[in-house]
Structures are given as C-alpha cells and as structure tokens.
Design a protein around this motif. Structure first.
Motif, PDB file in Angstrom:
ATOM      1  N   SER A  23     -24.302  50.316   9.760  1.00 52.98           N
ATOM      2  CA  SER A  23     -24.376  51.595   9.580  1.00 52.98           C
ATOM      3  C   SER A  23     -25.429  52.024  10.292  1.00 52.98           C
ATOM      4  CB  SER A  23     -24.317  52.014   8.117  1.00 52.98           C
ATOM      5  OG  SER A  23     -23.291  51.571   7.424  1.00 52.98           O
ATOM      6  N   ALA A  24     -26.354  51.471  10.555  1.00 53.52           N
ATOM      7  CA  ALA A  24     -27.713  51.900  11.347  1.00 53.52           C
ATOM      8  C   ALA A  24     -27.286  52.583  12.454  1.00 53.52           C
ATOM      9  CB  ALA A  24     -28.595  50.739  11.571  1.00 53.52           C
ATOM     10  N   GLY A  25     -27.727  53.875  12.760  1.00 52.81           N
ATOM     11  CA  GLY A  25     -27.758  54.646  14.009  1.00 52.81           C
ATOM     12  C   GLY A  25     -26.719  55.600  13.895  1.00 52.81           C
ATOM     13  N   LYS A  26     -25.989  55.575  12.594  1.00 55.33           N
ATOM     14  CA  LYS A  26     -24.997  56.684  12.452  1.00 55.33           C
ATOM     15  C   LYS A  26     -25.811  57.901  11.876  1.00 55.33           C
ATOM     16  CE  LYS A  26     -20.890  54.159  11.125  1.00 55.33           C
ATOM     17  NZ  LYS A  26     -20.168  53.301   9.955  1.00 55.33           N
ATOM     18  N   SER A  27     -25.234  59.013  12.254  1.00 55.48           N
ATOM     19  CA  SER A  27     -25.842  60.348  11.871  1.00 55.48           C
ATOM     20  C   SER A  27     -25.056  60.691  10.582  1.00 55.48           C
ATOM     21  CB  SER A  27     -25.768  61.355  13.098  1.00 55.48           C
ATOM     22  OG  SER A  27     -26.545  62.364  12.671  1.00 55.48           O
ATOM     23  N   MET A  28     -26.012  61.493   9.692  1.00 59.89           N
ATOM     24  CA  MET A  28     -25.470  61.755   8.454  1.00 59.89           C
ATOM     25  C   MET A  28     -25.872  63.396   8.147  1.00 59.89           C
ATOM     26  SD  MET A  28     -25.514  59.630   5.114  1.00 59.89           S
ATOM     27  CE  MET A  28     -25.275  60.637   3.318  1.00 59.89           C
ATOM     28  N   ALA A  29     -25.003  64.068   7.651  1.00 61.43           N
ATOM     29  CA  ALA A  29     -25.330  65.446   7.156  1.00 61.43           C
ATOM     30  C   ALA A  29     -25.891  65.408   5.950  1.00 61.43           C
ATOM     31  CB  ALA A  29     -24.011  66.459   7.460  1.00 61.43           C
ATOM     32  N   THR A  30     -27.167  65.800   5.727  1.00 57.56           N
ATOM     33  CA  THR A  30     -27.810  65.804   4.326  1.00 57.56           C
ATOM     34  C   THR A  30     -28.044  67.396   3.983  1.00 57.56           C
ATOM     35  OG1 THR A  30     -29.932  65.487   5.005  1.00 57.56           O
ATOM     36  CG2 THR A  30     -28.579  63.754   5.006  1.00 57.56           C
ATOM     37  N   ALA A  31     -28.380  67.556   2.957  1.00 54.40           N
ATOM     38  CA  ALA A  31     -29.081  68.824   2.382  1.00 54.40           C
ATOM     39  C   ALA A  31     -30.280  69.087   3.140  1.00 54.40           C
ATOM     40  CB  ALA A  31     -29.284  68.679   0.911  1.00 54.40           C
ATOM     41  N   TYR A  32     -30.817  67.981   3.692  1.00 51.80           N
ATOM     42  CA  TYR A  32     -32.185  68.140   4.438  1.00 51.80           C
ATOM     43  C   TYR A  32     -31.988  68.220   6.084  1.00 51.80           C
ATOM     44  CZ  TYR A  32     -34.583  67.084   0.092  1.00 51.80           C
ATOM     45  OH  TYR A  32     -34.864  66.905  -1.228  1.00 51.80           O
ATOM     46  N   GLY A  33     -30.702  68.513   6.409  1.00 53.13           N
ATOM     47  CA  GLY A  33     -30.280  68.623   7.709  1.00 53.13           C
ATOM     48  C   GLY A  33     -29.717  67.205   8.125  1.00 53.13           C
ATOM     49  N   GLU A  34     -29.494  67.048   9.552  1.00 52.71           N
ATOM     50  CA  GLU A  34     -28.696  65.885  10.057  1.00 52.71           C
ATOM     51  C   GLU A  34     -29.536  64.633   9.972  1.00 52.71           C
ATOM     52  OE1 GLU A  34     -25.854  66.498  10.977  1.00 52.71           O
ATOM     53  OE2 GLU A  34     -25.013  64.744  11.695  1.00 52.71           O
ATOM     54  N   LYS A  35     -29.540  63.524   9.728  1.00 57.37           N
ATOM     55  CA  LYS A  35     -30.382  62.617   9.464  1.00 57.37           C
ATOM     56  C   LYS A  35     -29.798  61.182  10.208  1.00 57.37           C
ATOM     57  CE  LYS A  35     -33.870  63.980   7.402  1.00 57.37           C
ATOM     58  NZ  LYS A  35     -35.601  63.786   7.554  1.00 57.37           N
TER      59      LYS A  35
END
Lengths: 320, 320
Positions: A23-35
């Motif tokens: 999963s490393a390197g994948k981008s994820m939408a979070t409540a704190y923005g894209e991580k």
C-alpha cells in the motif's frame, strides 16, 4: 479513527499513515486532507507519540511490543492480541483509565463488551453486579466492510428471489439470524461470547462477576444492540438505575415507552453515547435485579471512539 | 391452518369458511379446492364440529362462548381473549393435552411462548426449571401479512436510500431492531413479554416458575428465534439435556457447532419441529443451568400447527 480524531479536535501535529509495502505510496483522502501512505517500519512508528493499531492479532503480537520498546511511544491496539495479558491494561477510559498509568501498550476492548460496559459500570458502582446475562443483536459491519457488502448485496438478491453466496458469514445473513460469531470454544461458547465474559471481568477488575453471553449476528448494518439481565447485590429500582445512568459519561438514557422511545440501531448509529433504555425490574431477580436494553455504535464506542479516548487520556498525563 | 389440516390429512368431511358479511360470497383457493366464503353466524358455526378462530380478541370474547354454548362444538381460539381465564385451558398438546378434557373452548398460546415451551418442557420434566430468561428475535410476519410487506418494501426502498413509511411497526424495521412488540404495561414490560411469562406458567402448571422476557422485532421474514438461559433445580449437563431433547416430540436438536449447525430462521421456516441448539452450561447458574438457542416457525408451531394439533387431540377423544 481518523474521522474521530478530527471531529474531536485531537491536538495532533502530524498524521502518519503506515501500512504494508503493497500500500505504500498510495494516496488517501482523510479528514486532514490528502495523505500518502508510508511503508510500516518499527523505527517510523517509534517516531510518533501514538500508534493506533488497526491490524491483525498476529501483526500486533509481533510489532506492538517492539514499538513501545523505545520507552515512549504509546500503542493502542484494537486487536485481541494483548487483551488478556496480565500486564497489558484493557481500557474503557470512563471506567478504568487509571489502569493505564505508566503503561505504553494499551488494549482496546471488544465492541460488544465496550457497549455493554458503558451501561453496566455505573450500575456496578452503585448496586454491585453479581450476575450479567447478555443476548446480542450484532450488525453486519462488525465483520468489516465486506460483511456490510455481503448483507446489502445479499439482501438485494434475496428480494428478487436469488441467492447471493455467503463468504464472510457462516450462512446467508439477509432475513436470517446466525447465533455464531467468531470461532467455537471447547465449552460450547463462541470466542465472541467469551470475550464479553473475560473482558468485562478484566475492565471491571472483578473476576468473581458471573457473566454469560449469547452472541448473535442479525441483518442490520451498524450499531450493536444487547438485551441484558442483571442481578445486583444491593436492591435496585428502575428509577434509581435511571438516575445513576442519566449522569454517567458516555451514556444516553433513551427510555420513554409512552413516546416509543428506546434504544435502536436506527438512532444509535453514528452516536458517541451508548443508548440505554427499557429499564425495568427483573422478574427473576427480585428485588435485586434489572432488565435493560442497549444500542451502541460498535464502530465508535466499540472501536474508533474508545481508541481516541484512550489517546486523549494518555495525552493529558504526558510530561509537557 | 387450512394448509396444515390438508398436509396432516385431518379427517374432515367438510371445510366451512366463515367471515364477515363483507367477505361473504367471495371465492377462495384452498388446499381442498375452490371454496366460497359464507357469512358468519353462531348457528352456522355451531353446525360444525370444530371452529378454528383466527379473529380479533373482541370478536372471540363475544362469540366463542356462544358457539360452544351448544355443548358440542369445539372452539380453538388463536386470540389472547381467553388465554388467562381460569376455566379455559391454554394448550400445547405435547405438554398439557389433558388440560382440555371436558372443555370445548380451548386457547392457542402466543407464538413466542409456544416455541420456547417446546424446548423448555422436556427440560422442566427432567431437571425442574426455577428461572427462565428469554431474549427474542421475532420476524416481521409475526405482525401479519402487512408486517411482511412493510419489511420487504421498506428494505427495497432502504437499499436505494429512500424511506418507506412505517405503519405496522412503531419504527422503520429494515436494518433496524425494535425492542417493542404489543403495548407497554405498567411494569415496563410489553404485553408480548408478559404473555411469555403468564402463558409459560399456565401451560406448565407452575405459578412459581420465575420467568422474564425481552421481546424484540428484527428484520427477518418468518420464524422466531430466542436466546434462553435457565436455572434448574437438579444438576444438568449439556449432554443430559441433549439426550432428553433428542426424543422430545416437536423438537429437533440442531447442535453441531463444528459443522456450523445451530437453529436459524433460514432452516426453521416451514418446519413443524422447533429447532434447539447452542446447548451449553450456563456461566451464571452453575452447575444447575443451561444456555440454549431456539428457532421455530411462529406461523406453524406458534399458530396453525398448534391449533390443528389441538383439534387432532380432541378428535381422538370424541365419542364415535
């Protein structure tokens, strides 16, 4: 957990997402923005103040003690790996916060246990519980996102007279009831049922508490309900119980039958507080007993919220 | 009831369908072919040997005693009108058949009670029950055909994110749990819950039996399930209980956890026998107690089948 951290304005300076190499390197939408997800390593985890573990028991068994080995990183483990270890506290902050003093590895309890405990602890403090008998009504999402999908897709198919294969659940769940959650133990109880017994005794710090459970999966999406019968040492009335519960933290008394008001998944879902109602004199334990009904969001009180509350409590005690 | 009469080859010479003036003249497809509905009158009812009443309590209160007034017609009443009358027997034929000797008006018990009674009676006979604690998982069809429709249509809408108005149930039932069946009593229990208490005591002929119930509607279509905890006077083991239950009439032991075999609505639906399983030592009543789980078709054992079994038992005792 990320949503709850954000909603409760947990004072974090940085959110770090750690997962497998895959999963490393994948981008994820979070409540704190894209991580961006980073690959897990003990060293990277140790660079954080808090590690909230949402991993398998075997992963936690291997890595949680390694992470806390630095003598400063707090690990809050959602798996059952360490729940029964004598030197690892099992914590519901409103109940036994002090059990985690001086500890870095803290276990988050089973969802069904945590929900029942919110209603039972205030009653235990005031009337001393002797016996607890629990029957559960557990939602599909207790088995994860796939459980939820299997229920929804299965229900859609069932309404058209078709059969959707069950993989997550032992049998088709749509319009059915499955008295089987987790694996069967040699005493005939499932592990889920014994978790309620073991964990309630540990959280309440009372091994003498007699407790029994029947854990049942039903076709609901979210929030677990529980029918609970208790025997108490001291005499208890519904009015006295209601008074105690109405000021208890993490509890909302929902008990006005005349207005059709009682705990239900429909109203308990996405709520921090556990709903408690149908409080009435037990007909089998008189005058020292009650029957009650609870509904609580197992993804919040039974998991994410409780984990974040543990982190908040630890944070308050940290040296500044 | 007509289907069960036919399936069990009840030796009837004529099937008479009686209803209100409004329905009189209508034609109805039955297992015995097309039949025309006649307008109800006490005289017409009295021309029959057996009258199976599927009517409201108030209708039964008025007409059942009038019908049996001829001194020969047997009335089997499915309503709760006469269940608690001292001189009206409340009968599950496998349990208390002799209670109806010399009686013409016989009450058919509440469905939840009848299902639990099948499993509990053999245990009561062998180990003497002291306490019974029941939590139910009751299907939508317990509220009639409209309840079933409301669940199915409501579920269809819910899956599309729409809301279907609830009329039969106090709240939307799809993906929800409603701890409220029938009206609330002054002691905080619902009438459905108190029926289980009163009727179990009456059928078992033991007013000292302590019994409590939490009755809960869940989104299933047919067959009620119940989680039951019992305390017994004599010591009981799961093995001994299973031996007793395996030869009990109207009971099917479904209890092989290793094979994922336990009672479920999926398998209990349309079955005459009540499924009993998950039999294990109680963790709160030791060594005199058990936990068990039952599923039974409430439209059969809880209504039609039990009514027909009553008729069969009466028929055997009739003068030829």
């Amino acid at each position: 957990m990320i949503e709850v951290l954000h909603a409760r304005q947990f004072p974090l300076t940085e959110l770090v997402l750690l997962a497998s190499e895959r999963s490393a390197g994948k981008s994820m939408a979070t409540a704190y923005g894209e991580k961006q997800v980073e690959a897990f390593s003990v060293e990277r985890a140790q660079s954080c103040d808090f590690v909230l573990m949402a991993v398998s028991g075997s992963f936690s068994t291997e890595f949680s003690p390694q992470i806390t080995g630095n003598g400063k990183t707090v690990v809050i483990d959602n798996s059952s790996a360490f729940r029964y270890h004598e030197d690892v506290p099992l914590v519901v902050p409103e109940i036994n916060e002090s059990a985690m003093d001086g500890k870095l590895l803290i276990a988050n309890p089973n969802c069904t246990t945590a929900i029942a405990a919110m209603a039972l602890w205030p009653l235990h403090q005031h009337f001393k519980l002797k016996k607890i008998i629990v029957s559960t009504y557990q939602a599909a999402s207790g088995a994860g996102a796939q459980g939820m999908t299997e229920l929804e897709e299965g229900t859609r198919q069932a309404l058209e007279g078709k059969v959707f294969p069950n993989e997550v659940f032992a049998h088709p769940l749509p319009f059915n009831v499955i008295p089987h959650i987790d694996s069967f133990q040699s005493n005939g109880y499932t592990k889920e049922e014994m978790k309620v017994v073991w964990e309630t005794q540990k959280i309440f710090g009372d091994k003498s508490l007699a407790c029994s459970c029947t854990a049942v999966r039903i076709p609901t999406k979210r929030a677990h309900s529980e029918a609970i019968t208790i025997e108490t040492e001291k005499e208890v009335s519904p009015e006295a119980a209601m008074e105690v519960l109405s000021t208890a933290p993490g509890v909302q008394v929902v008990d006005n039958p005349a207005e059709k008001s009682y705990p239900m998944p429909l109203t308990a879902t996405k709520k921090y507080d556990v709903e408690v109602g149908r409080i009435r004199r037990s007909l089998v334990f008189q005058p020292c007993g009650l029957d009650l009904f609870v509904s609580g969001d197992q993804l919040l009180r039974g998991a994410a919220l409780n984990a974040v509350l543990i982190a908040e409590a630890k944070l308050l005690k940290m040296p500044r």
